[in-house]
Design a protein around this motif. Structure first.
Motif, mmCIF file in Angstrom:
data_model
loop_
_atom_site.group_PDB
_atom_site.id
_atom_site.type_symbol
_atom_site.label_atom_id
_atom_site.label_comp_id
_atom_site.label_asym_id
_atom_site.label_seq_id
_atom_site.Cartn_x
_atom_site.Cartn_y
_atom_site.Cartn_z
ATOM 1 N N ASN A 99 -47.063 113.838 49.355
ATOM 2 C CA ASN A 99 -46.542 112.584 48.805
ATOM 3 C C ASN A 99 -47.626 111.516 48.711
ATOM 4 O O ASN A 99 -47.645 110.740 47.759
ATOM 5 C CB ASN A 99 -45.385 112.073 49.661
ATOM 6 N N ILE A 100 -48.527 111.490 49.666
ATOM 7 C CA ILE A 100 -49.629 110.521 49.611
ATOM 8 C C ILE A 100 -50.574 110.863 48.461
ATOM 9 O O ILE A 100 -51.030 109.973 47.742
ATOM 10 C CB ILE A 100 -50.401 110.495 50.952
ATOM 11 N N THR A 103 -48.915 109.829 45.316
ATOM 12 C CA THR A 103 -48.902 108.361 45.229
ATOM 13 C C THR A 103 -50.255 107.822 44.789
ATOM 14 O O THR A 103 -50.336 107.007 43.869
ATOM 15 C CB THR A 103 -48.510 107.750 46.585
ATOM 16 N N THR A 106 -51.063 108.907 41.115
ATOM 17 C CA THR A 106 -50.265 108.170 40.138
ATOM 18 C C THR A 106 -50.675 106.708 40.083
ATOM 19 O O THR A 106 -50.821 106.138 39.002
ATOM 20 C CB THR A 106 -48.769 108.279 40.478
ATOM 21 N N LEU A 107 -50.852 106.096 41.244
ATOM 22 C CA LEU A 107 -51.219 104.693 41.313
ATOM 23 C C LEU A 107 -52.515 104.426 40.558
ATOM 24 O O LEU A 107 -52.588 103.535 39.703
ATOM 25 C CB LEU A 107 -51.366 104.289 42.777
ATOM 26 N N TYR A 165 -43.919 107.930 36.075
ATOM 27 C CA TYR A 165 -43.215 107.304 37.190
ATOM 28 C C TYR A 165 -41.789 107.831 37.316
ATOM 29 O O TYR A 165 -41.291 108.010 38.431
ATOM 30 C CB TYR A 165 -43.193 105.781 37.051
ATOM 31 N N SER A 169 -41.159 109.316 40.959
ATOM 32 C CA SER A 169 -40.794 108.109 41.701
ATOM 33 C C SER A 169 -40.423 108.388 43.153
ATOM 34 O O SER A 169 -40.792 107.625 44.047
ATOM 35 C CB SER A 169 -39.655 107.376 40.994
ATOM 36 N N SER A 171 -41.531 110.807 45.129
ATOM 37 C CA SER A 171 -42.763 111.082 45.868
ATOM 38 C C SER A 171 -43.588 109.821 46.057
ATOM 39 O O SER A 171 -44.197 109.618 47.113
ATOM 40 C CB SER A 171 -43.608 112.121 45.132
ATOM 41 N N ILE A 172 -43.613 108.963 45.058
ATOM 42 C CA ILE A 172 -44.397 107.736 45.149
ATOM 43 C C ILE A 172 -43.814 106.815 46.209
ATOM 44 O O ILE A 172 -44.538 106.272 47.050
ATOM 45 C CB ILE A 172 -44.453 107.025 43.776
ATOM 46 N N GLY A 175 -44.380 108.269 49.605
ATOM 47 C CA GLY A 175 -45.802 108.191 49.924
ATOM 48 C C GLY A 175 -46.241 106.792 50.285
ATOM 49 O O GLY A 175 -47.084 106.597 51.161
ATOM 50 N N MET A 176 -45.669 105.790 49.643
ATOM 51 C CA MET A 176 -46.022 104.407 49.957
ATOM 52 C C MET A 176 -45.466 103.982 51.317
ATOM 53 O O MET A 176 -46.032 103.126 51.973
ATOM 54 C CB MET A 176 -45.502 103.457 48.874
#
Length: 183
Positions: A99-100, A103, A106-107, A165, A169, A171-172, A175-176
């Protein structure tokens, strides 16, 4: 840096995290002069290197925050079962950090897609222009703009980030928030 113990690990972490405090705009003139002297202006390298440099601090912060709460017992049991450091990382740590990874990818993929200031400063050739610089061409002089074509172009450039996204979403978000609370 969180799980490996070495002499200057805290100083190394502070060095990278110091990069979060440096505004991107402050570095434009020095970067322009460095890239000019190295003959890197008007190349993709001049756009990619600052993205990597300014992406590292937040990426390292997210990974360190996640690894801080990763249980040591899981890694110790893998080592006791005979796993090498490479095998431990690839088979246990990396899947737990998926997940990180999603994240951060994608970020910074979205940040790179929407980047305007570095390509505007370092690129001159029409063949090297990024999507955001291409959108700038739709705005005419003195406010004379074909708004239909402009909004169509904006929708075409925004749609890929919405699609990414939409599918990533969960996973993001996880991860956050990974490492934010101790379980």
């Amino acid at each position: 840096m969180e799980k490996l113990r070495f002499r200057f690990r805290k100083a190394g972490l502070l060095f990278f995290l110091f990069g979060i405090m440096v505004p991107i705009q402050v570095t434009l003139i020095p970067l322009y002069q460095i890239f000019r002297d190295l003959h890197l202006l008007n190349t993709y390298t001049s756009v990619i290197l600052p993205q990597i440099g300014f992406g590292l601090p937040v990426s390292i912060f997210l990974f360190v925050s996640f690894y801080k709460y990763l249980p040591n017992e899981v890694m110790e049991s893998a080592v006791m079962d005979g796993a090498s450091m490479y095998r431990l990382f690839v088979s246990i740590v990396l899947p737990m950090a998926a997940n990180i990874v999603v994240t951060v990818a994608t970020l910074y993929g979205v940040f790179a897609w929407n980047e305007f200031i570095f390509p505007f400063t370092f690129l001159n050739s029409k063949s090297l222009l990024t999507v955001t610089l291409g959108l700038r061409d739709y705005v005419g002089n003195y406010g004379m703009t074909d708004w239909g074509a402009t909004f169509s172009a904006i929708m075409l450039t925004v749609t890929p980030t919405f699609i990414v996204y939409f599918f990533l979403s969960k996973s993001i978000i996880s991860g956050m928030t990974a490492g934010a609370v101790k379980s």
